[in-house]
Write a protein that holds these residues in place. Structure first.
Motif, PDB file in Angstrom:
ATOM      1  N   LEU A  38      10.229  -2.603  12.889  1.00 49.86           N
ATOM      2  CA  LEU A  38       8.942  -3.001  12.339  1.00 49.86           C
ATOM      3  C   LEU A  38       7.883  -2.023  12.828  1.00 49.86           C
ATOM      4  O   LEU A  38       7.752  -1.786  14.026  1.00 49.86           O
ATOM      5  CB  LEU A  38       8.577  -4.421  12.772  1.00 49.86           C
ATOM      6  CG  LEU A  38       7.178  -4.918  12.379  1.00 49.86           C
ATOM      7  CD1 LEU A  38       7.022  -4.970  10.857  1.00 49.86           C
ATOM      8  CD2 LEU A  38       6.912  -6.287  12.995  1.00 49.86           C
ATOM      9  N   ILE A  39       7.148  -1.476  11.888  1.00 47.29           N
ATOM     10  CA  ILE A  39       6.046  -0.579  12.229  1.00 47.29           C
ATOM     11  C   ILE A  39       4.763  -1.295  11.822  1.00 47.29           C
ATOM     12  O   ILE A  39       4.501  -1.490  10.639  1.00 47.29           O
ATOM     13  CB  ILE A  39       6.191   0.773  11.506  1.00 47.29           C
ATOM     14  CG1 ILE A  39       7.533   1.403  11.884  1.00 47.29           C
ATOM     15  CG2 ILE A  39       5.022   1.687  11.843  1.00 47.29           C
ATOM     16  CD1 ILE A  39       7.960   2.539  11.002  1.00 47.29           C
ATOM     17  N   ILE A  40       4.002  -1.707  12.823  1.00 44.52           N
ATOM     18  CA  ILE A  40       2.733  -2.396  12.587  1.00 44.52           C
ATOM     19  C   ILE A  40       1.620  -1.370  12.673  1.00 44.52           C
ATOM     20  O   ILE A  40       1.502  -0.663  13.670  1.00 44.52           O
ATOM     21  CB  ILE A  40       2.504  -3.514  13.623  1.00 44.52           C
ATOM     22  CG1 ILE A  40       3.635  -4.550  13.551  1.00 44.52           C
ATOM     23  CG2 ILE A  40       1.144  -4.170  13.407  1.00 44.52           C
ATOM     24  CD1 ILE A  40       3.583  -5.585  14.660  1.00 44.52           C
ATOM     25  N   ILE A  41       0.813  -1.303  11.622  1.00 44.99           N
ATOM     26  CA  ILE A  41      -0.312  -0.373  11.599  1.00 44.99           C
ATOM     27  C   ILE A  41      -1.590  -1.203  11.588  1.00 44.99           C
ATOM     28  O   ILE A  41      -1.933  -1.819  10.586  1.00 44.99           O
ATOM     29  CB  ILE A  41      -0.282   0.557  10.366  1.00 44.99           C
ATOM     30  CG1 ILE A  41       1.079   1.243  10.222  1.00 44.99           C
ATOM     31  CG2 ILE A  41      -1.390   1.599  10.469  1.00 44.99           C
ATOM     32  CD1 ILE A  41       2.001   0.578   9.255  1.00 44.99           C
ATOM     33  N   ASN A  42      -2.280  -1.231  12.720  1.00 45.19           N
ATOM     34  CA  ASN A  42      -3.555  -1.942  12.828  1.00 45.19           C
ATOM     35  C   ASN A  42      -4.625  -1.029  12.242  1.00 45.19           C
ATOM     36  O   ASN A  42      -4.961  -0.005  12.808  1.00 45.19           O
ATOM     37  CB  ASN A  42      -3.853  -2.265  14.290  1.00 45.19           C
ATOM     38  CG  ASN A  42      -5.164  -2.985  14.479  1.00 45.19           C
ATOM     39  OD1 ASN A  42      -5.983  -3.107  13.573  1.00 45.19           O
ATOM     40  ND2 ASN A  42      -5.379  -3.473  15.691  1.00 45.19           N
ATOM     41  N   ASP A  43      -5.180  -1.446  11.118  1.00 47.44           N
ATOM     42  CA  ASP A  43      -6.130  -0.601  10.391  1.00 47.44           C
ATOM     43  C   ASP A  43      -7.569  -0.870  10.835  1.00 47.44           C
ATOM     44  O   ASP A  43      -8.441  -1.155  10.023  1.00 47.44           O
ATOM     45  CB  ASP A  43      -5.976  -0.815   8.886  1.00 47.44           C
ATOM     46  CG  ASP A  43      -6.731   0.223   8.072  1.00 47.44           C
ATOM     47  OD1 ASP A  43      -7.039   1.304   8.615  1.00 47.44           O
ATOM     48  OD2 ASP A  43      -7.019  -0.051   6.890  1.00 47.44           O
TER      49      ASP A  43
END
Length: 141
Positions: A38-43
């Motif tokens: 899982l790659i979580i990208i906090n924008d």
């Protein structure tokens, strides 16, 4: 099903969605097919996303990336792609879930059976496949 060990990279861009992330994470964590990242990208979230992610980030399959400011969905997805190591890329919105056997069925139909096109709305897929089999058995298709 054959012994398939294909890795799937799941991209989850988040922007002020702290109230949803845990549910999406649980749906991925409970998959019967386990070879995923899982790659979580906090924008650039301004809510308490980072507090919610503290326990999720303990899983070795999770890679956390943070944009310093909001860049938008497309930018975040492209950034996540740079970190993906799987053979297949998936998108899990932070406010969505996967059914428990989502990736097991994906691997079975897409990879093992080499289906060229797969629209995967969850349980509906099973009904369509069963209907297709029945139609072929009575020669309507």
């Amino acid at each position: 099903m054959e012994n398939i060990n294909t890795k799937i990279s799941v991209l989850m861009p988040v922007y002020n969605q702290s109230g949803f992330i845990r549910r999406a994470w649980k749906s991925l964590e409970q998959q019967t097919y386990k070879n995923w990242e899982l790659i979580i990208i906090n924008d650039g979230s301004t809510d308490n996303v980072e507090n919610v992610l503290q326990d999720i980030n303990q899983d070795s399959r999770v890679n956390y990336i943070k944009n310093e400011r909001n860049q938008g969905l497309g930018f975040s997805l492209n950034k996540g792609l740079k970190y993906a190591t799987g053979e297949y890329i998936a998108y899990l919105p932070a406010d969505d879930i996967y059914y428990k056997n989502h990736w097991k069925l994906f691997v079975k139909f897409w990879i093992v059976r080499k289906i060229q096109f797969l629209h995967f709305p969850g349980l509906y897929l099973i009904r369509v496949i069963l209907l297709t089999i029945r139609l072929k058995q009575i020669h309507l298709w």
